[in-house]
Design an enzyme around this catalytic site. Sequence first.
Site: not given
Length: 480
Positions: A240-241
């Site tokens: 997700k980063r």
Amino acid sequence: MSERVRVRFAPSPTGHLHVGGARTALYNWLFARHHGGTFILRIEDTDVERSTEESVEAILESLRWLGLDWDEEPYRQAGRLSIYQEYAEQLLKVDKAYRCYCTPEELEERRKEALQTGRSPRYDGRCRDGRPEPGKPFALRLRVSDEGVTVVEDLIHGEVGFDHAELDDFIVVRSGGLPTYNFAVVIDDALLQVTHVIRGDDHLSNTPKQIQVYRALNFPLPRFAHIPLILGPDRTRLSKRHGATAVLAYRELGYLPEAMVNYLVRLGWSHGDQEIFSREELVRYFDIARVGNTPAIFDQAKLNWLNAHFLREADPKRLADLLVSFYRQAGIAANEIEAKAGDWSNSGRAGTFGEAVIQTFRERAKTVEELAQASLFLFRVPIDYDGQAVETHLQPAALTHLREICDRLQRVNRFDASPLEKLYRDFVAEKGLKLGDVAQPTRVALTGRSVSPPVFHVMELVGREICLERLGTVLERTVG
Ligand code: GLU
């Protein structure tokens, strides 16, 4: 290939289908279609705590969106527990598995101890030759030889050897009766007659264990192909980063499935220098042996480039339908969209309003959502005026001309691009001006910016009513 190819995609329904999983599904699908084989879907839902029906639905929806159709009713592991039980009993009967009564606490304690004294934390085989202890809960462990090497022959990684010193008697059935992944996956792959196991290479280290199960049950081995991971630009595992990882998030962001498929396939596979493929070409050319053995890096800019390409190629009718959903999300009321579309077709123009928007705006957009945002000003919405554009183009002289233009716009017979252009050209000829002297102020008044698609097309799409309203507002505000 002489045998009938059967491959499977086996997601665990514990969340959304992510980019990596989607690529695994795609490679399996392409492999099956290339060889005229079968593509099976198997939901690995034995982890009842973490599996949800929403996740199953999201995974199926993602596959449908990408056009990865499966051939048999999806299999569900939760519905096959008695099958695993049957094979576990068989293993026990022939003494290839044994009951282990060690409690999780004992195991944890021994593991810590081993680590502290520099020994391998693997199971020490304590219950291997023990006696049954009636009434006590037990797990089932596979008897794995302490010696030797298990070699995985992988279609992507070649031969990979695993020393048995690293393998232990791993659990095949937990004390609650549920099979472990490494056990259930083998029973299923064998019974469903899977010929090629194609999956992420995070599972490569599980494969020697699975091979032990195949051998213990005398099942023929399938071929294995472990696909390298997808990394973010910083070379850590994609997460997700790095931005959106769920496939459906890309649909919501206005990406097209054909762009996604084309993007995913190239994350690890190539066919000469070709970048853009039709689905038929992918099916024709796909070859699992051509998948590289180094991780692929997720490149958002390339995905955007591909999406922009497919956006320009796609049928405007289909895009127009998508566009409406993005307008709705941006807060445009359904009746407003309908009214505009209605006015457009009532005026006897060719095609629909939505198609015309697509044709006019798609050259400049990378996603359907971007296209929707860039064309939102066609509706009655507050315009966000760019200060610099106003400063440059809405000076008193320009406004005086705009006022006169407004009178003419009220009277022009058809509010179509070509009569509008003629009106502007006649006006500047009369006044000894340049077209930009009035076209640019008009553009700024209508869109808030100094760049947009061709202004007369924009005017036609905005329509006479909103055009006059917006010019009127600018005149009032700026001249006072
Ligand atoms: N359920 C496993 C996963 O989602 C499947 C692995 C496999 O394909 O064997 O990672």
